[in-house]
Design an enzyme around this catalytic site. Structure first.
Site, PDB file in Angstrom:
ATOM      1  N   LYS A 195       0.861  -1.183   0.000  1.00 46.70           N
ATOM      2  CA  LYS A 195       0.000   0.000   0.000  1.00 46.70           C
ATOM      3  C   LYS A 195       0.892   1.226   0.000  1.00 46.70           C
ATOM      4  O   LYS A 195       1.671   1.447   0.933  1.00 46.70           O
ATOM      5  CB  LYS A 195      -0.908  -0.012   1.228  1.00 46.70           C
ATOM      6  CG  LYS A 195      -1.752   1.250   1.363  1.00 46.70           C
ATOM      7  CD  LYS A 195      -2.774   1.130   2.478  1.00 46.70           C
ATOM      8  CE  LYS A 195      -3.519   2.435   2.676  1.00 46.70           C
ATOM      9  NZ  LYS A 195      -4.530   2.325   3.735  1.00 46.70           N
ATOM     10  N   LYS A 248      -2.180  -1.617  -3.849  1.00 45.63           N
ATOM     11  CA  LYS A 248      -3.034  -0.433  -3.785  1.00 45.63           C
ATOM     12  C   LYS A 248      -2.182   0.810  -3.896  1.00 45.63           C
ATOM     13  O   LYS A 248      -1.191   0.891  -3.179  1.00 45.63           O
ATOM     14  CB  LYS A 248      -3.790  -0.465  -2.456  1.00 45.63           C
ATOM     15  CG  LYS A 248      -4.593   0.767  -2.143  1.00 45.63           C
ATOM     16  CD  LYS A 248      -5.192   0.659  -0.780  1.00 45.63           C
ATOM     17  CE  LYS A 248      -5.903   1.954  -0.498  1.00 45.63           C
ATOM     18  NZ  LYS A 248      -6.256   2.101   0.868  1.00 45.63           N
TER      19      LYS A 248
HETATM   20  C1  PBG Z   1      -7.535   3.271   5.728  1.00 45.54           C
HETATM   21  C2  PBG Z   1      -7.747   3.191   4.256  1.00 45.54           C
HETATM   22  C3  PBG Z   1      -7.571   4.207   3.286  1.00 45.54           C
HETATM   23  C4  PBG Z   1      -8.025   3.669   2.076  1.00 45.54           C
HETATM   24  C5  PBG Z   1      -8.430   2.368   2.343  1.00 45.54           C
HETATM   25  N1  PBG Z   1      -8.220   2.097   3.680  1.00 45.54           N
HETATM   26  C6  PBG Z   1      -7.123   5.605   3.427  1.00 45.54           C
HETATM   27  C7  PBG Z   1      -5.714   5.909   3.695  1.00 45.54           C
HETATM   28  O1  PBG Z   1      -4.850   5.054   3.759  1.00 45.54           O
HETATM   29  O2  PBG Z   1      -5.469   7.106   3.873  1.00 45.54           O
HETATM   30  C8  PBG Z   1      -8.082   4.392   0.756  1.00 45.54           C
HETATM   31  C9  PBG Z   1      -9.081   3.851  -0.208  1.00 45.54           C
HETATM   32  C10 PBG Z   1      -9.427   4.748  -1.347  1.00 45.54           C
HETATM   33  O3  PBG Z   1      -8.816   5.804  -1.599  1.00 45.54           O
HETATM   34  O4  PBG Z   1     -10.365   4.385  -2.055  1.00 45.54           O
HETATM   35  N2  PBG Z   1      -6.227   3.328   6.157  1.00 45.54           N
END
Ligand code: PBG
Length: 325
Positions: A195, A248
């Site tokens: 991520k 992601k």
């Molecule tokens: C929580 C999380 C996030 C997303 C998914 N889980 C936000 C972040 O990391 O700031 C983002 C998903 C999206 O942008 O569709 N940590």
């Protein structure tokens, strides 16, 4: 001398029938996972301004939205919760009657869907960070205890798959041990393994009310410049007990998805995030892109890169097109 090429790739593009025969990648409704936002402070559904077509709903309405997705042939939902009260620790995340726990019970009671719960604290902490703070830093190991507790409470509510998204070191093994100790050895873990610290999460933070109050997430989410590190993260998560890996965001990371596909045999998910959705919606609203075609091409390219499943805010729309509705 050969005047014409003997190899004419156009032969196989000459008619819709032949193109269909030789198509290598096909998208199906069963590839899609529908993300949902459930907010305890709401009395009725509210649209997300930066994500046209996406709604945030009170927990009582979660089941209706899940039923809509189920009727379209989508096999799973991914749940995000916004609690009534936030505090320093994010304690509403592991409350038995918490927003996600309630929504899971409702959805499991009213549908046959697989329910995946996102596990992070950023929606639950008053400061918007993904864990417990020590000074201005997220304290990794104290946060793990809270993740473990939250995972067990989500499993008790009926979650089938837990998806830790906070990018804390050791989060998968901490959750795996806690689930096993509580008798949930068959609850799976979908690890947000690779991520990245991405600008494409902007619209999500509006929907989930989870923007950090100060600073950013670069001390735990990955640097977009790194490729080998993504493979290390995924390998570590597998050793820690992850059942499904995730990359992601999706479109900015097609190379990472491909590399993960080639490196690992485990199921691979890609998260096409809020900003990817918002870009296509905004361009389509301006008449700059054909929204339906851009949506289908982006999902197809994510699958072609190697994803087995795609988390996408387009899930219902794409399913309708795939079903010819
Ligand atoms: C929580 C999380 C996030 C997303 C998914 N889980 C936000 C972040 O990391 O700031 C983002 C998903 C999206 O942008 O569709 N940590």
């Amino acid at each position: 001398m050969q005047m014409f090429p003997t190899n004419r790739p156009r032969r196989l593009r000459i008619s819709p029938g032949i193109r269909d025969m030789v198509r290598e990648t096909r998208l199906s409704t069963s590839d899609l996972i529908h993300p949902m936002f459930v907010n305890e402070t709401l009395k009725s559904a509210k649209p997300v301004g930066s994500m046209p077509g996406v709604m945030v709903r009170p927990p009582s309405e979660a089941v209706t939205e899940a039923q809509t997705a189920e009727a379209l042939g989508i096999p799973a939902v991914l749940l995000f919760g916004i609690p009534e009260r936030k505090d320093e620790e994010g304690s509403a995340a592991w409350a038995d009657d918490g927003v996600v726990q309630t929504a899971v019970r409702n959805i499991k009671g009213g549908t046959g869907m697989t329910v995946i719960t996102d596990l992070c604290l950023c929606e639950y902490t008053s400061h918007g960070h993904c864990g417990i703070l020590r000074g201005s830093e997220v304290d990794n190991d104290r946060t793990l205890e809270r993740y473990a507790r939250t995972a067990v409470s989500q499993a008790e509510a009926g979650a089938d798959i837990i998806a830790p998204s906070g990018m804390m070191d050791g989060q998968v093994v901490a959750i795996r041990q806690a689930l096993d100790d509580a008798g949930f050895e068959n609850v799976a873990i979908m690890a947000y393994s690779a991520k990245y610290a991405s600008a494409f999460y902007g619209p999500f933070r509006d929907a989930a009310d989870s923007a950090p109050g100060f600073g950013d997430r670069r001390t735990h989410q990955m640097d977009p410049g790194n490729r080998r590190e993504a493979i290390r993260e995924m390998r570590d998560d597998l050793l820690e007990g992850a059942d499904i890996l995730m990359v992601k965001p999706a479109m900015p990371c097609l190379d990472i998805i491909r590399e993960a596909r080639d490196a690992f045999d485990e199921p691979l998910a890609a998260y096409s995030v809020s900003g990817e959705y918002a870009m296509i919606k905004a361009a389509a609203a301006n008449g700059w892109l054909d929204g339906d075609r851009a949506m289908m091409e982006s999902l197809l390219s994510i699958k072609r890169a190697g994803a087995d499943m795609i988390i996408t805010y387009f899930a219902c729309e794409a399913a309708r097109l795939l079903r010819g509705e």
